[in-house]
Design a protein around this motif. Sequence first.
Motif, PDB file in Angstrom:
ATOM      1  N   GLY A 439      32.780  53.182  48.974  1.00 18.08           N
ATOM      2  CA  GLY A 439      33.321  51.836  48.828  1.00 18.08           C
ATOM      3  C   GLY A 439      32.629  51.082  47.712  1.00 18.08           C
ATOM      4  O   GLY A 439      33.276  50.381  46.918  1.00 18.08           O
ATOM      5  N   ALA A 440      31.304  51.225  47.622  1.00 21.20           N
ATOM      6  CA  ALA A 440      30.553  50.567  46.552  1.00 21.20           C
ATOM      7  C   ALA A 440      30.966  51.106  45.187  1.00 21.20           C
ATOM      8  O   ALA A 440      31.164  50.346  44.231  1.00 21.20           O
ATOM      9  CB  ALA A 440      29.054  50.760  46.779  1.00 21.20           C
ATOM     10  N   LEU A 441      31.100  52.426  45.071  1.00 17.05           N
ATOM     11  CA  LEU A 441      31.516  53.029  43.805  1.00 17.05           C
ATOM     12  C   LEU A 441      32.913  52.550  43.417  1.00 17.05           C
ATOM     13  O   LEU A 441      33.187  52.264  42.239  1.00 17.05           O
ATOM     14  CB  LEU A 441      31.478  54.557  43.918  1.00 17.05           C
ATOM     15  N   ALA A 442      33.796  52.433  44.388  1.00 21.56           N
ATOM     16  CA  ALA A 442      35.158  51.974  44.105  1.00 21.56           C
ATOM     17  C   ALA A 442      35.154  50.540  43.579  1.00 21.56           C
ATOM     18  O   ALA A 442      35.890  50.210  42.633  1.00 21.56           O
ATOM     19  CB  ALA A 442      36.016  52.078  45.366  1.00 21.56           C
ATOM     20  N   VAL A 443      34.331  49.661  44.161  1.00 17.23           N
ATOM     21  CA  VAL A 443      34.238  48.281  43.668  1.00 17.23           C
ATOM     22  C   VAL A 443      33.686  48.272  42.248  1.00 17.23           C
ATOM     23  O   VAL A 443      34.161  47.513  41.375  1.00 17.23           O
ATOM     24  CB  VAL A 443      33.369  47.429  44.611  1.00 17.23           C
ATOM     25  N   ALA A 444      32.685  49.116  41.976  1.00 15.89           N
ATOM     26  CA  ALA A 444      32.122  49.189  40.626  1.00 15.89           C
ATOM     27  C   ALA A 444      33.159  49.680  39.618  1.00 15.89           C
ATOM     28  O   ALA A 444      33.253  49.162  38.490  1.00 15.89           O
ATOM     29  CB  ALA A 444      30.898  50.105  40.618  1.00 15.89           C
ATOM     30  N   LEU A 445      33.955  50.658  39.998  1.00 16.85           N
ATOM     31  CA  LEU A 445      35.006  51.144  39.109  1.00 16.85           C
ATOM     32  C   LEU A 445      36.050  50.064  38.854  1.00 16.85           C
ATOM     33  O   LEU A 445      36.542  49.912  37.727  1.00 16.85           O
ATOM     34  CB  LEU A 445      35.661  52.387  39.713  1.00 16.85           C
ATOM     35  N   ARG A 446      36.392  49.317  39.904  1.00 10.09           N
ATOM     36  CA  ARG A 446      37.351  48.236  39.710  1.00 10.09           C
ATOM     37  C   ARG A 446      36.802  47.217  38.691  1.00 10.09           C
ATOM     38  O   ARG A 446      37.521  46.733  37.825  1.00 10.09           O
ATOM     39  CB  ARG A 446      37.613  47.554  41.062  1.00 10.09           C
ATOM     40  N   GLN A 447      35.496  46.915  38.803  1.00  6.96           N
ATOM     41  CA  GLN A 447      34.896  45.966  37.874  1.00  6.96           C
ATOM     42  C   GLN A 447      34.771  46.551  36.462  1.00  6.96           C
ATOM     43  O   GLN A 447      34.927  45.832  35.463  1.00  6.96           O
ATOM     44  CB  GLN A 447      33.520  45.530  38.385  1.00  6.96           C
ATOM     45  N   ALA A 448      34.536  47.856  36.370  1.00  4.60           N
ATOM     46  CA  ALA A 448      34.462  48.508  35.060  1.00  4.60           C
ATOM     47  C   ALA A 448      35.790  48.412  34.325  1.00  4.60           C
ATOM     48  O   ALA A 448      35.829  48.247  33.093  1.00  4.60           O
ATOM     49  CB  ALA A 448      34.045  49.967  35.229  1.00  4.60           C
ATOM     50  N   ARG A 454      39.192  49.743  28.052  1.00  2.00           N
ATOM     51  CA  ARG A 454      40.056  50.871  28.400  1.00  2.00           C
ATOM     52  C   ARG A 454      40.548  50.736  29.839  1.00  2.00           C
ATOM     53  O   ARG A 454      39.783  50.373  30.745  1.00  2.00           O
ATOM     54  CB  ARG A 454      39.285  52.183  28.244  1.00  2.00           C
ATOM     55  N   VAL A 455      41.803  51.038  30.067  1.00  2.00           N
ATOM     56  CA  VAL A 455      42.367  51.088  31.410  1.00  2.00           C
ATOM     57  C   VAL A 455      42.720  52.539  31.717  1.00  2.00           C
ATOM     58  O   VAL A 455      42.901  53.358  30.808  1.00  2.00           O
ATOM     59  CB  VAL A 455      43.618  50.192  31.533  1.00  2.00           C
ATOM     60  N   PRO A 456      42.827  52.904  32.998  1.00  2.00           N
ATOM     61  CA  PRO A 456      43.193  54.285  33.344  1.00  2.00           C
ATOM     62  C   PRO A 456      44.546  54.675  32.752  1.00  2.00           C
ATOM     63  O   PRO A 456      45.445  53.837  32.599  1.00  2.00           O
ATOM     64  CB  PRO A 456      43.233  54.268  34.871  1.00  2.00           C
ATOM     65  N   THR A 457      44.682  55.958  32.431  1.00  2.00           N
ATOM     66  CA  THR A 457      45.902  56.457  31.791  1.00  2.00           C
ATOM     67  C   THR A 457      46.618  57.535  32.599  1.00  2.00           C
ATOM     68  O   THR A 457      47.833  57.695  32.464  1.00  2.00           O
ATOM     69  CB  THR A 457      45.558  57.021  30.399  1.00  2.00           C
ATOM     70  N   ALA A 465      43.630  52.909  40.943  1.00  2.00           N
ATOM     71  CA  ALA A 465      43.133  51.676  40.334  1.00  2.00           C
ATOM     72  C   ALA A 465      43.961  50.474  40.777  1.00  2.00           C
ATOM     73  O   ALA A 465      43.417  49.413  41.114  1.00  2.00           O
ATOM     74  CB  ALA A 465      43.139  51.808  38.811  1.00  2.00           C
ATOM     75  N   GLU A 466      45.268  50.626  40.827  1.00  2.00           N
ATOM     76  CA  GLU A 466      46.129  49.513  41.228  1.00  2.00           C
ATOM     77  C   GLU A 466      45.884  49.107  42.675  1.00  2.00           C
ATOM     78  O   GLU A 466      45.905  47.914  43.016  1.00  2.00           O
ATOM     79  CB  GLU A 466      47.597  49.886  41.013  1.00  2.00           C
ATOM     80  N   ALA A 467      45.636  50.100  43.548  1.00  5.32           N
ATOM     81  CA  ALA A 467      45.350  49.787  44.951  1.00  5.32           C
ATOM     82  C   ALA A 467      44.063  48.985  45.078  1.00  5.32           C
ATOM     83  O   ALA A 467      43.970  48.036  45.868  1.00  5.32           O
ATOM     84  CB  ALA A 467      45.264  51.078  45.763  1.00  5.32           C
TER      85      ALA A 467
END
Length: 508
Positions: A439-448, A454-457, A465-467
């Motif tokens: 969960g922490a990694l997911a929040v960090a990725l969202r903030q990144a 760059r956005v995911p491709t 990412a959208e979720a």
Amino acid sequence: MKPSTDPARLVLGSPSTLRDLESAAGPLDIEISADAAAAVKRGQDFVRSEIGTGRAVYGSTTGFGPLVLFEGRATAADQCDNVLQHLTVGQGPDLPPAVARAAMLARLTSLSRGLSGVADTVVDGLRAMLATDFAPAIPVLGSVGASGDLVPLAHAVQALRGNGFAYIGEERMPADVALRRAGLEPLELDGRDALGLVNGTSVTTALCGLAAVSAARSLRAASALVALLADVLGCTPAFLEPALLAAYGHPEVTAVGADLAARLAGVVPEEGRPLQEPYSIRCTPQLLGAASAALDWATRTVTRDLNGVSDNPLFFPDEDLIAHGGNFFGQPAAFAGDLLSIVLTQVGNLAERQVDLLVDPHRNGGRTPMLSPEPGRQHAVQGLQVLSTSTVVAMRRACVPAGMQSVPTNMHNQDVVPFGTQAALTAYEQSGKLRLLHGALAVALRQAIHVGQRVPTAPRCVALAEALIEAVPPIEVDRALDGEIRLAADILDEFVERESAGARESAV
């Protein structure tokens, strides 16, 4: 993972799965097959007839443990108290109600094989309990996992008799009150019934099984997060070359690599990336593949436990056999629990290193330190990284194996013991910590994504990412993230469950 609101339907007599244990978090509609019902009745009749002939039957006509040399109490009801009262000594916090209910389902599954000789009213009583939201209060301390989970299961049985404490949903209350609220009658037991209910590894099996199910979900989440990380950084997926991974010789590694390649299908790499990525990206097929192989073994082992019979003695009417032995000895699950703890911790190490990569401006694709929109004025995920470091160290410290911590007890009747319950409890707790790390990694990725150019491709990475973006706002001004970390863990669970459901539908 949150339980479904719809009651699950199970059939005793059919093979059980570890997912069934997870379904026990909510009310269950449990049927019993005609063959299973007949086996239970046949075992019950055999025990009663043999006791009536004066034949010695451990726990029914004798004392318990090393006191087997002495006669038991005179009546069946007194013999029930004889086994339960001296075992009601557990200490520490209660297991979560969902775990207690899973343990009761595991015990019911074992007893429904008909080899324990318990009354059909016991099987029916457990079925009735699991159809409600009642859960016995089971303390965590007391089992050495050798004669089954005697102490924790004694507390469970006491609650079913209206003694001690129990839960309705998440509310703790006296057990007699909980029974009335659930519309249940107290169980009436004799000595064989009581011993059959406590003399098995069902708490161990439940904890280990729930840990394994959570670990499987977390491995899928880890793959989804690795792919999103690689996409956010613009990595070239050369480390997933099928020929390269096939040469490694481990089919699970090849399978993880194929899953990552599918998640990164359509990715547009960033120009100027290094020839070789850090190990926390490049070596993920090898790490997660090894984790998958170990998890497969642990899952098979605990599934065998769930579908076996853990009790002593066992009764075989067709052979006129009362077999006294050690089928309550929880060594297989002890090894499985220890292995699960190691697997979960190494996957946690991976997640913590990936958080570290994201907050470092020298390695995070040109993003700001701590992914802050205003470094110094706002600290963004700085506290989140400290949480990740703290959590992974807690996991490492808990990784000491339990399955070989044998200490003789019980007047050396139990002169070698496996401590499977402690191994399983640790694995269960580790699985919860790994969810929080993800969960922490997911929040960090969202903030990144928010602070980067760059956005995911890759389409599947975009979907994840959208979720996350929909549920977790960007950090513009520092705020509490504790609830959002837990929310992101739930989102990951739901995301990979939807993926799995879609894959199953496509395979049909």
